[in-house]
Design a protein around this motif. Structure first.
Motif, mmCIF file in Angstrom:
data_model
loop_
_atom_site.group_PDB
_atom_site.id
_atom_site.type_symbol
_atom_site.label_atom_id
_atom_site.label_comp_id
_atom_site.label_asym_id
_atom_site.label_seq_id
_atom_site.Cartn_x
_atom_site.Cartn_y
_atom_site.Cartn_z
ATOM 1 N N HIS A 65 -0.282 7.844 41.392
ATOM 2 C CA HIS A 65 0.614 8.289 42.404
ATOM 3 C C HIS A 65 1.423 7.108 42.880
ATOM 4 O O HIS A 65 0.889 6.142 43.393
ATOM 5 N N PHE A 66 2.720 7.262 42.708
ATOM 6 C CA PHE A 66 3.689 6.272 43.158
ATOM 7 C C PHE A 66 4.347 6.811 44.419
ATOM 8 O O PHE A 66 4.691 7.984 44.497
ATOM 9 N N CYS A 86 0.621 2.630 43.418
ATOM 10 C CA CYS A 86 1.452 1.600 44.049
ATOM 11 C C CYS A 86 2.405 2.205 45.077
ATOM 12 O O CYS A 86 2.803 3.358 44.975
ATOM 13 N N VAL A 87 2.759 1.372 46.053
ATOM 14 C CA VAL A 87 3.666 1.772 47.132
ATOM 15 C C VAL A 87 4.759 0.715 47.256
ATOM 16 O O VAL A 87 4.466 -0.481 47.317
ATOM 17 N N ILE A 88 6.007 1.176 47.304
ATOM 18 C CA ILE A 88 7.133 0.294 47.583
ATOM 19 C C ILE A 88 7.862 0.857 48.804
ATOM 20 O O ILE A 88 8.401 1.961 48.751
ATOM 21 N N LEU A 89 7.843 0.105 49.893
ATOM 22 C CA LEU A 89 8.613 0.472 51.073
ATOM 23 C C LEU A 89 9.963 -0.217 50.956
ATOM 24 O O LEU A 89 10.079 -1.417 51.198
ATOM 25 N N PRO A 104 -2.697 -2.002 39.652
ATOM 26 C CA PRO A 104 -2.938 -0.851 40.523
ATOM 27 C C PRO A 104 -3.019 -1.236 41.994
ATOM 28 O O PRO A 104 -3.398 -2.355 42.334
ATOM 29 N N GLN A 105 -2.621 -0.280 42.820
ATOM 30 C CA GLN A 105 -2.744 -0.398 44.278
ATOM 31 C C GLN A 105 -1.956 -1.557 44.877
ATOM 32 O O GLN A 105 -2.318 -2.082 45.927
ATOM 33 N N ALA A 142 -2.592 -6.583 45.221
ATOM 34 C CA ALA A 142 -1.774 -7.632 45.835
ATOM 35 C C ALA A 142 -0.783 -6.993 46.801
ATOM 36 O O ALA A 142 -0.412 -5.821 46.663
ATOM 37 N N THR A 143 -0.362 -7.777 47.775
ATOM 38 C CA THR A 143 0.639 -7.345 48.743
ATOM 39 C C THR A 143 1.788 -8.340 48.722
ATOM 40 O O THR A 143 1.566 -9.553 48.834
#
Length: 185
Positions: A65-66, A86-89, A104-105, A142-143
């Motif tokens: 889920h992206f 993964c999340v991209i704001l 991942p994540q 990683a962030t």
């Protein structure tokens, strides 16, 4: 200046603005469809990514889920792979070069909130762009924080919290991330 223009220029903006709310809703609809489209239907998945993202190169693969805020402010190069969850704001531009691999994540966050609690409680935000060079590898969990620029050939260790810029050809790890090794090319 519209709230969208303020957001993209790095000024304080109101994320509850009607246009921004609509753009986020559209991005969520596309990502929801993308996340349930079978992997074997490569043409449909590529079409959805082209509709969602601001620019894509060839051979792009993003596992579900992206999630993203707007999508249209994300630009990825050729031969791009992003693993699960993964999340991209993307309240500001996110530019990712060619031959990049993201574990991942991973979270890539351009959104910022005021430090002052009175200002923060008003719900206002600002954003800083992120640039990731060519041939980078970002390890799982990683962030990447707002305003970061990673050079070419950077490896980010799993779980790292990247709070500042790094030059080409380094391995970074830790919280906050620091150079642990120089790479020779």
């Amino acid at each position: 200046m519209s709230e969208l223009e303020k957001m993209l220029s790095g000024d304080i903006y109101d994320p509850s603005d009607e246009v921004l709310t609509m753009l986020r809703a559209e991005a969520r609809e596309i990502t929801a469809r993308y996340n349930v489209t079978p992997r074997r239907d490569l043409a449909a998945r590529t079409k959805l990514l082209a509709q969602l993202l601001g620019g894509i190169g060839g051979e792009i693969k993003i596992e579900p889920h992206f999630n993203c805020d707007y999508g249209q402010h994300i630009f990825v190069g050729n031969n791009f792979y992003m693993n699960f969850g993964c999340v991209i704001l993307d309240c500001a531009e996110v530019r990712i070069g060619d031959n990049c691999f993201i574990g991942p994540q991973v979270g890539i966050y351009t959104a910022c909130h005021p430090l002052d609690p009175i200002e923060r409680n008003k719900g206002i935000e600002f954003a800083k762009p992120i640039t990731i060079g060519d041939s980078c590898w970002i390890g799982g969990h990683a962030t990447i924080n707002p305003g970061v620029r990673l050079g070419d050939n950077v490896v980010v260790g799993s779980g790292a919290v990247v709070t500042k810029n790094f030059p080409d050809n380094v391995v970074v790890a830790g919280n906050p991330a620091r150079v642990i090794k120089a790479l020779t090319t």
